[in-house]
Design an enzyme around this catalytic site. Structure first.
Site, mmCIF file in Angstrom:
data_model
loop_
_atom_site.group_PDB
_atom_site.id
_atom_site.type_symbol
_atom_site.label_atom_id
_atom_site.label_comp_id
_atom_site.label_asym_id
_atom_site.label_seq_id
_atom_site.Cartn_x
_atom_site.Cartn_y
_atom_site.Cartn_z
ATOM 1 N N SER A 1 20.928 22.429 25.451
ATOM 2 C CA SER A 1 20.136 23.216 24.516
ATOM 3 C C SER A 1 20.927 24.494 24.254
ATOM 4 C CB SER A 1 18.780 23.533 25.144
ATOM 5 O OG SER A 1 18.090 24.456 24.342
ATOM 6 N N LYS B 1 21.163 20.066 21.255
ATOM 7 C CA LYS B 1 19.943 20.641 20.670
ATOM 8 C C LYS B 1 20.278 22.070 20.292
ATOM 9 C CE LYS B 1 15.745 22.399 22.865
ATOM 10 N NZ LYS B 1 14.652 22.056 23.785
ATOM 11 N N LYS C 1 18.989 25.707 18.534
ATOM 12 C CA LYS C 1 17.823 26.494 18.169
ATOM 13 C C LYS C 1 17.951 26.911 16.715
ATOM 14 C CE LYS C 1 15.826 26.703 22.209
ATOM 15 N NZ LYS C 1 14.430 26.293 22.424
ATOM 16 N N ASP D 1 15.532 22.790 17.425
ATOM 17 C CA ASP D 1 14.293 23.286 18.046
ATOM 18 C C ASP D 1 13.939 24.625 17.410
ATOM 19 O OD1 ASP D 1 12.154 23.989 19.631
ATOM 20 O OD2 ASP D 1 13.276 24.071 21.521
ATOM 21 N N GLU E 1 12.150 19.785 16.838
ATOM 22 C CA GLU E 1 11.208 20.140 17.910
ATOM 23 C C GLU E 1 10.364 21.338 17.497
ATOM 24 O OE1 GLU E 1 13.271 20.479 21.648
ATOM 25 O OE2 GLU E 1 11.608 21.492 22.630
ATOM 26 N N ASP F 1 6.625 20.220 21.730
ATOM 27 C CA ASP F 1 6.922 20.843 23.019
ATOM 28 C C ASP F 1 5.722 21.732 23.364
ATOM 29 O OD1 ASP F 1 7.808 22.529 25.064
ATOM 30 O OD2 ASP F 1 9.641 23.185 24.083
ATOM 31 N N LYS G 1 7.561 18.831 29.813
ATOM 32 C CA LYS G 1 7.994 19.866 30.765
ATOM 33 C C LYS G 1 6.942 19.920 31.859
ATOM 34 C CE LYS G 1 10.581 22.814 27.561
ATOM 35 N NZ LYS G 1 10.541 24.058 26.745
ATOM 36 N N GLY H 1 13.807 21.519 29.346
ATOM 37 C CA GLY H 1 14.279 22.455 30.367
ATOM 38 C C GLY H 1 13.674 23.826 30.154
HETATM 39 O O1 164 Z 1 18.563 24.488 28.951
HETATM 40 C C1 164 Z 1 17.352 24.516 29.149
HETATM 41 O O2 164 Z 1 16.818 24.624 30.267
HETATM 42 C C2 164 Z 1 16.459 24.379 27.958
HETATM 43 C C3 164 Z 1 16.308 25.642 27.287
HETATM 44 C C4 164 Z 1 15.324 25.567 26.146
HETATM 45 O O3 164 Z 1 15.613 24.942 25.150
HETATM 46 C C5 164 Z 1 14.116 26.281 26.266
HETATM 47 C C6 164 Z 1 13.855 27.033 27.365
HETATM 48 C C7 164 Z 1 12.777 27.915 27.383
HETATM 49 C C8 164 Z 1 12.024 28.127 26.301
HETATM 50 C C9 164 Z 1 12.432 27.599 25.042
HETATM 51 O O4 164 Z 1 13.248 28.490 24.374
HETATM 52 C C10 164 Z 1 13.175 26.297 25.217
HETATM 53 C C11 164 Z 1 12.519 25.157 24.571
HETATM 54 O O5 164 Z 1 11.714 25.422 23.697
HETATM 55 O O6 164 Z 1 12.690 23.985 24.891
HETATM 56 MG MG MG Z 2 11.356 23.585 22.793
#
Ligand code: 164
Ligand code: MG
Length: 368
Positions: free
Chosen positions: A136, A162, A164, A189, A214, A239, A263, A291
Site C-alpha cells: 500500500s 495499491k 492512495k 484506495d 477501495e 474497507d 481488517k 493492513g
Molecule cells: O501497509 C499497510 O499496513 C496498509 C496501509 C493502509 O493502506 C492503510 C493503513 C491505515 C489506514 C488507511 O490509510 C489504510 C487503508 O485504508 O487501508
Molecule cells: Mg483502505
C-alpha cells in the site's frame, strides 16, 4: 482458560518513511500492545491498531486504553473462556470500540493456539502455507517519485500495487502508472475522499483496468456505494464501511461491494473476521487482508488470518522491513517475491523481542 493478568503498553515506533493518505500524514506509529497471562501460565499478545488520531475511524489509541481499562478488562479478567469465539459474547454489552476488543481477543486466540498445540493459522482453520502480498503506497510529492517506488516494489516481486488517491491526485496519477506498468495489478484506495457528485471523475478510472477501487465514498456508507457500483465497471472494495458481518451482509445485498478488505481490528477480532470470510466465500466474493501499519505482532495475526481459503487476493501485510528499522518480533516478517510463509509452529509463530518492546514502550500499566 482464565486471563489472570493483563499489561497494556503504549509503543511508539518511527516509520521508515512517512505514510500519506487523503486524510493526513503519519511519521510515527503510536499503538497499544496488550500482553495477557492465563491461569495456566501462558502468555498471549494482541495489538490495538487504533491510531493516535481518529482519522481512519473514530477509535484512537487513548479511547482504546480507556475502553480497555474501564470496561473490557473488568469484564474479562478471571472469567472462564472455553473458546476465543466467546470473547465477543463477553463484550456484547459494549457497543463498537472494535479495535480495543480485538486487542484482547487476539491475545486470547494466541493463548488458545498454544493450549491446543497449534499454530494460530491452524487454530483458525487456515490451510494456505504461503500467502500472496502486495504493498500500500501513500500519496507522494510527484508522480515520478510514485513511479520509482512502484518500480522498486514490482522488482521485489510484490503481487499488487495499491496506491492512495484523493481529489487532485487521482486520474492523472493512475493514467501515468498504467502507461508505465501496463501489466501490473494496480488498485486505488480513496479513504472516503469522494461523494456521488464525483461519479463522472470516478468513471474515468474504468479505463485503467484497476483490480478494484477501495472505499471511494463515506466511511459509514453502504447505500451510495451501491449507486456508484452500478455506474462503474471497476469493482468497489469496502474497507471503513465494514465493521461487522452484518455490515458485510447488507453491503453485499445492496450490491455496494464486490470485494471486502478484512481488517481484524476494524471488525472486532479474528472471530468476526473469520465469519465475514466464511460469508463472502458462500456468496462468491473474494476477500483480502488489509493492513494498519502494524508491528510484527499485528502482522503475525494478519498472516494467520490470510491462510484461510477465501483470502484469494493479495493483502497489505508486506514485510517488516518496509516499515521498521527494527520490528518487535524475531524473525521479522519477510516477503520473498511477494510471498510470505505462514508460520507452522505453535502460537503466532514468531518470538517476541522483549528488548525491542521495552525500547519502544513510552507508557505501561498492569491489571490483575
Ligand atoms: O501497509 C499497510 O499496513 C496498509 C496501509 C493502509 O493502506 C492503510 C493503513 C491505515 C489506514 C488507511 O490509510 C489504510 C487503508 O485504508 O487501508
Ligand atoms: Mg483502505
Amino acid at each position: 482458560m482464565k486471563l489472570t493478568e493483563i499489561t497494556i503498553r503504549h509503543l511508539q515506533m518511527e516509520l521508515k518513511s512517512p505514510f500519506s493518505t487523503s486524510f493526513g500524514t503519519l511519521k510515527n506509529r503510536d499503538f497499544l500492545l496488550l500482553e495477557a497471562k492465563s491461569d495456566d501460565g501462558l502468555i498471549g499478545w494482541g495489538e490495538s491498531v487504533a491510531f493516535y488520531s481518529p482519522w481512519y475511524t473514530e477509535e484512537t489509541m487513548k479511547t482504546n486504553w480507556h475502553m480497555l481499562e474501564d470496561f473490557l478488562i473488568p469484564l474479562i479478567l478471571n472469567k472462564e473462556i472455553n473458546h476465543p469465539d466467546e470473547v465477543s459474547e463477553i463484550f456484547a454489552s459494549i457497543r463498537k470500540n472494535n479495535m480495543a476488543k480485538a486487542a484482547i481477543e487476539g491475545a486470547v486466540w494466541d493463548i488458545y493456539a498454544q493450549q491446543t498445540n497449534q499454530s494460530l493459522a491452524q487454530a483458525l482453520g487456515g490451510k494456505q502455507k504461503r500467502i500472496e502480498v502486495g504493498v500500500s503506497i501513500g500519496i507522494q510529492s510527484t508522480i515520478e517519485e510514485l513511479i520509482a517506488l512502484v518500480d522498486s516494489y514490482v522488482k521485489e516481486g510484490y503481487k499488487r500495487m495499491k496506491v492512495k488517491i484523493k481529489p487532485g491526485w487521482d486520474v492523472d496519477v493512475i493514467r501515468a502508472l498504467r502507461d508505465e506498468f501496463p501489466d501490473v495489478a494496480i488498485m486505488a484506495d480513496a479513504n472516503s475522499a469522494y461523494t456521488l457528485n464525483d461519479i463522472e471523475l470516478l468513471k474515468q478510472l474504468d479505463e485503467f483496468d484497476l483490480m478494484m477501487i477501495e472505499q471511494p465514498l463515506a466511511a459509514d456508507d453502504i447505500v451510495d456505494h451501491g449507486v456508484l457500483q452500478k455506474e462503474l465497471k471497476t469493482p468497489i472494495c469496502l474497507d471503513e464501511s465494514i465493521c461487522s458481518l452484518e455490515d458485510a451482509r447488507k453491503a453485499v445485498e445492496l450490491g455496494s461491494t464486490k470485494v471486502i478488505n478484512v481488517k481484524i481490528g476494524r471488525v472486532g477480532g479474528l472471530t468476526e473476521a473469520r465469519r465475514i470470510h466464511d460469508y463472502c466465500a458462500e456468496k462468491g466474493l473474494p476477500v483480502w487482508c488489509g493492513g494498519m501499519l502494524e508491528s510484527g505482532i499485528g502482522r503475525a495475526h494478519n498472516i494467520a488470518l490470510t491462510s484461510l481459503p477465501n483470502f484469494t487476493l493479495p493483502g497489505d501485510t508486506s514485510g517488516s522491513n518496509r516499515y521498521w528499522e527494527r520490528d518487535i518480533i524475531t524473525p521479522e516478517v519477510v516477503a520473498v517475491d511477494g510471498m510470505i510463509e505462514v508460520p507452522q509452529t505453535v502460537g503466532i509463530g514468531y518470538e517476541i523481542d522483549r528488548e525491542a518492546v521495552e525500547a519502544f514502550t513510552v507508557g505501561k500499566k498492569h491489571y490483575r
